[in-house]
Design a protein around this motif. Structure first.
Motif, PDB file in Angstrom:
ATOM      1  N   LEU A  50       0.819  -1.302  -0.091  1.00 32.64           N
ATOM      2  CA  LEU A  50       0.068  -0.148   0.120  1.00 32.64           C
ATOM      3  C   LEU A  50       0.901   1.242   0.076  1.00 32.64           C
ATOM      4  CD1 LEU A  50      -2.748   1.638   0.253  1.00 32.64           C
ATOM      5  CD2 LEU A  50      -2.505   1.329   2.839  1.00 32.64           C
ATOM      6  N   LEU A  51       1.886   1.215   1.094  1.00 35.68           N
ATOM      7  CA  LEU A  51       2.700   2.541   1.000  1.00 35.68           C
ATOM      8  C   LEU A  51       3.454   2.644  -0.210  1.00 35.68           C
ATOM      9  CD1 LEU A  51       3.949   2.338   4.778  1.00 35.68           C
ATOM     10  CD2 LEU A  51       2.033   3.743   3.667  1.00 35.68           C
ATOM     11  N   ALA A  52       4.121   1.478  -0.671  1.00 35.62           N
ATOM     12  CA  ALA A  52       4.915   1.593  -2.011  1.00 35.62           C
ATOM     13  C   ALA A  52       3.931   1.994  -3.303  1.00 35.62           C
ATOM     14  CB  ALA A  52       5.469   0.236  -2.385  1.00 35.62           C
ATOM     15  N   THR A  53       2.871   1.699  -3.200  1.00 32.55           N
ATOM     16  CA  THR A  53       1.762   2.112  -4.264  1.00 32.55           C
ATOM     17  C   THR A  53       1.380   3.587  -4.192  1.00 32.55           C
ATOM     18  OG1 THR A  53       0.963   0.073  -4.533  1.00 32.55           O
ATOM     19  CG2 THR A  53      -0.323   1.611  -5.512  1.00 32.55           C
ATOM     20  N   ALA A  54       1.074   3.899  -2.766  1.00 32.20           N
ATOM     21  CA  ALA A  54       0.878   5.388  -2.375  1.00 32.20           C
ATOM     22  C   ALA A  54       1.981   6.272  -2.816  1.00 32.20           C
ATOM     23  CB  ALA A  54       0.434   5.590  -1.193  1.00 32.20           C
ATOM     24  N   ALA A  55       3.217   6.119  -2.954  1.00 26.17           N
ATOM     25  CA  ALA A  55       4.402   6.827  -3.154  1.00 26.17           C
ATOM     26  C   ALA A  55       4.688   6.780  -4.546  1.00 26.17           C
ATOM     27  CB  ALA A  55       5.641   6.311  -2.288  1.00 26.17           C
ATOM     28  N   SER A  56       4.127   6.013  -5.458  1.00 26.91           N
ATOM     29  CA  SER A  56       4.189   5.652  -6.727  1.00 26.91           C
ATOM     30  C   SER A  56       5.389   5.013  -7.042  1.00 26.91           C
ATOM     31  CB  SER A  56       4.104   7.014  -7.519  1.00 26.91           C
ATOM     32  OG  SER A  56       5.367   7.789  -7.726  1.00 26.91           O
ATOM     33  N   LEU A  57       5.826   4.164  -6.312  1.00 29.24           N
ATOM     34  CA  LEU A  57       6.897   3.289  -6.494  1.00 29.24           C
ATOM     35  C   LEU A  57       6.588   1.850  -7.124  1.00 29.24           C
ATOM     36  CD1 LEU A  57       8.816   3.496  -2.972  1.00 29.24           C
ATOM     37  CD2 LEU A  57       9.247   4.783  -5.011  1.00 29.24           C
ATOM     38  N   ASN A  58       5.218   1.738  -6.664  1.00 27.55           N
ATOM     39  CA  ASN A  58       4.474   0.639  -7.680  1.00 27.55           C
ATOM     40  C   ASN A  58       3.221   1.240  -8.202  1.00 27.55           C
ATOM     41  OD1 ASN A  58       6.311  -1.471  -6.401  1.00 27.55           O
ATOM     42  ND2 ASN A  58       5.068  -2.139  -4.973  1.00 27.55           N
ATOM     43  N   ARG A  59       2.902   0.670  -9.528  1.00 24.10           N
ATOM     44  CA  ARG A  59       1.942   1.086 -10.125  1.00 24.10           C
ATOM     45  C   ARG A  59       0.472   0.508  -9.536  1.00 24.10           C
ATOM     46  NH1 ARG A  59       2.265   5.388 -13.621  1.00 24.10           N
ATOM     47  NH2 ARG A  59       4.005   5.295 -14.444  1.00 24.10           N
ATOM     48  N   PRO A  60      -0.586   1.248  -9.473  1.00 28.12           N
ATOM     49  CA  PRO A  60      -1.892   0.766  -8.954  1.00 28.12           C
ATOM     50  C   PRO A  60      -2.498  -0.244  -9.621  1.00 28.12           C
ATOM     51  CG  PRO A  60      -2.122   3.131  -9.438  1.00 28.12           C
ATOM     52  CD  PRO A  60      -0.715   2.733  -9.728  1.00 28.12           C
ATOM     53  N   GLY A  61      -3.169  -1.268  -9.286  1.00 30.02           N
ATOM     54  CA  GLY A  61      -3.719  -2.170 -10.353  1.00 30.02           C
ATOM     55  C   GLY A  61      -4.896  -1.475 -10.733  1.00 30.02           C
ATOM     56  N   ALA A  62      -5.816  -0.764 -10.211  1.00 25.60           N
ATOM     57  CA  ALA A  62      -6.988  -0.005 -10.700  1.00 25.60           C
ATOM     58  C   ALA A  62      -7.244   1.132  -9.716  1.00 25.60           C
ATOM     59  CB  ALA A  62      -7.956  -1.013 -10.396  1.00 25.60           C
ATOM     60  N   GLY A  63      -8.063   2.395 -10.052  1.00 27.43           N
ATOM     61  CA  GLY A  63      -8.143   3.317  -9.587  1.00 27.43           C
ATOM     62  C   GLY A  63      -7.244   4.438  -9.872  1.00 27.43           C
ATOM     63  N   THR A  64      -7.463   5.647  -9.172  1.00 29.86           N
ATOM     64  CA  THR A  64      -6.595   6.840  -9.217  1.00 29.86           C
ATOM     65  C   THR A  64      -5.446   7.074  -8.395  1.00 29.86           C
ATOM     66  OG1 THR A  64      -8.511   7.647 -10.669  1.00 29.86           O
ATOM     67  CG2 THR A  64      -6.923   9.207 -10.012  1.00 29.86           C
ATOM     68  N   LEU A  65      -4.661   7.426  -8.616  1.00 31.90           N
ATOM     69  CA  LEU A  65      -3.649   8.049  -7.574  1.00 31.90           C
ATOM     70  C   LEU A  65      -3.215   9.481  -8.376  1.00 31.90           C
ATOM     71  CD1 LEU A  65      -1.295   7.629  -5.493  1.00 31.90           C
ATOM     72  CD2 LEU A  65       0.127   6.450  -6.967  1.00 31.90           C
ATOM     73  N   ARG A  66      -3.296  10.401  -7.141  1.00 37.43           N
ATOM     74  CA  ARG A  66      -2.848  11.882  -7.744  1.00 37.43           C
ATOM     75  C   ARG A  66      -1.952  12.416  -6.501  1.00 37.43           C
ATOM     76  NH1 ARG A  66      -8.716  11.824  -7.888  1.00 37.43           N
ATOM     77  NH2 ARG A  66      -9.424  12.102  -9.663  1.00 37.43           N
ATOM     78  N   PHE A  67      -1.121  12.927  -7.332  1.00 38.87           N
ATOM     79  CA  PHE A  67      -0.173  13.687  -6.265  1.00 38.87           C
ATOM     80  C   PHE A  67      -0.101  15.076  -6.588  1.00 38.87           C
ATOM     81  CE2 PHE A  67       1.901   9.725  -6.333  1.00 38.87           C
ATOM     82  CZ  PHE A  67       2.883   9.859  -5.168  1.00 38.87           C
ATOM     83  N   PHE A  68      -0.225  16.046  -5.671  1.00 43.96           N
ATOM     84  CA  PHE A  68      -0.370  17.364  -5.726  1.00 43.96           C
ATOM     85  C   PHE A  68      -1.698  17.936  -6.794  1.00 43.96           C
ATOM     86  CE2 PHE A  68       3.964  16.533  -4.933  1.00 43.96           C
ATOM     87  CZ  PHE A  68       4.089  17.084  -3.517  1.00 43.96           C
ATOM     88  N   GLY A  69      -2.684  17.061  -6.710  1.00 46.11           N
ATOM     89  CA  GLY A  69      -3.838  17.120  -7.423  1.00 46.11           C
ATOM     90  C   GLY A  69      -3.571  16.544  -9.033  1.00 46.11           C
ATOM     91  N   ARG A  70      -2.570  16.031  -9.302  1.00 46.86           N
ATOM     92  CA  ARG A  70      -2.324  15.650 -10.627  1.00 46.86           C
ATOM     93  C   ARG A  70      -2.569  14.040 -10.969  1.00 46.86           C
ATOM     94  NH1 ARG A  70      -2.176  15.476 -15.862  1.00 46.86           N
ATOM     95  NH2 ARG A  70       0.058  15.865 -17.019  1.00 46.86           N
ATOM     96  N   ASP A  71      -3.099  13.704 -11.711  1.00 43.75           N
ATOM     97  CA  ASP A  71      -3.356  12.211 -11.718  1.00 43.75           C
ATOM     98  C   ASP A  71      -1.866  11.505 -12.242  1.00 43.75           C
ATOM     99  OD1 ASP A  71      -3.975   9.651 -12.610  1.00 43.75           O
ATOM    100  OD2 ASP A  71      -5.858  10.170 -13.498  1.00 43.75           O
ATOM    101  N   LEU A  72      -1.646  10.365 -11.855  1.00 43.76           N
ATOM    102  CA  LEU A  72      -0.216   9.814 -11.968  1.00 43.76           C
ATOM    103  C   LEU A  72      -0.246   9.387 -13.447  1.00 43.76           C
ATOM    104  CD1 LEU A  72       2.529   8.490 -11.074  1.00 43.76           C
ATOM    105  CD2 LEU A  72       1.085   6.568 -10.399  1.00 43.76           C
ATOM    106  N   ALA A  73      -1.451   8.957 -14.053  1.00 43.18           N
ATOM    107  CA  ALA A  73      -1.592   8.336 -15.218  1.00 43.18           C
ATOM    108  C   ALA A  73      -1.266   9.153 -16.369  1.00 43.18           C
ATOM    109  CB  ALA A  73      -2.838   7.619 -15.393  1.00 43.18           C
ATOM    110  N   GLY A  74      -1.463  10.395 -16.097  1.00 42.24           N
ATOM    111  CA  GLY A  74      -1.401  11.436 -17.336  1.00 42.24           C
ATOM    112  C   GLY A  74      -0.195  12.217 -17.022  1.00 42.24           C
ATOM    113  N   ALA A  75       0.625  11.959 -15.997  1.00 42.92           N
ATOM    114  CA  ALA A  75       2.060  12.584 -15.736  1.00 42.92           C
ATOM    115  C   ALA A  75       3.296  12.299 -16.371  1.00 42.92           C
ATOM    116  CB  ALA A  75       2.244  12.580 -14.142  1.00 42.92           C
ATOM    117  N   SER A  76       3.856  13.338 -16.721  1.00 46.50           N
ATOM    118  CA  SER A  76       5.046  13.148 -17.541  1.00 46.50           C
ATOM    119  C   SER A  76       6.072  12.333 -16.570  1.00 46.50           C
ATOM    120  CB  SER A  76       5.512  14.398 -18.098  1.00 46.50           C
ATOM    121  OG  SER A  76       6.153  15.300 -17.063  1.00 46.50           O
ATOM    122  N   GLU A  77       7.372  11.816 -17.060  1.00 45.80           N
ATOM    123  CA  GLU A  77       8.305  11.305 -16.190  1.00 45.80           C
ATOM    124  C   GLU A  77       8.852  12.626 -15.393  1.00 45.80           C
ATOM    125  OE1 GLU A  77      12.429   8.963 -16.542  1.00 45.80           O
ATOM    126  OE2 GLU A  77      10.921   8.591 -18.149  1.00 45.80           O
TER     127      GLU A  77
END
Length: 111
Positions: A50-77
């Motif tokens: 859970l913590l590794a996924t919340a930190a974006s060290l692992n990708r979520p299997g489903a759902g949305t993960l946002r950092f500072f209001g920005r969706d991880l799925a659409g974020a650049s490297e």
């Protein structure tokens, strides 16, 4: 979402780090600026994943993960690198290697 949210998980599935087994389903969690959280559970319950996924060290299997209001799925490297520089991580037992990376890649992460 409140403007103070640093990390936000919505309907997120968490997989085991070693495989595709789903450990947690539909996680909703908001971590605000200045908040301190403790995550508990029995061994094998998915705390570390859970913590590794919340930190974006692992990708979520489903759902949305946002950092500072920005969706991880659409974020650049570059955006993701910026997030990792702005959020601190402390691993148990003095640190750990990420199993999906080589030793050289693990060593290079802080760079």
């Amino acid at each position: 979402m409140n403007g103070d949210a640093i990390i936000e998980l919505t309907g997120m599935d968490v997989h085991a780090e070693e495989g595709m087994d789903v450990l947690l389903r539909g996680v909703d969690w908001r971590i605000g600026r200045g908040e301190c959280w403790a995550v508990g559970g029995a061994p094998g319950s998915g705390r570390t994943s859970l913590l590794a996924t919340a930190a974006s060290l692992n990708r979520p299997g489903a759902g949305t993960l946002r950092f500072f209001g920005r969706d991880l799925a659409g974020a650049s490297e570059d955006e993701q690198i910026d997030w990792h520089r702005r959020i601190g991580y402390v691993f148990e037992n003095g640190g750990r290697l990420l199993s999906h990376l080589t030793v050289a890649q693990n060593v290079a992460l802080p760079l």
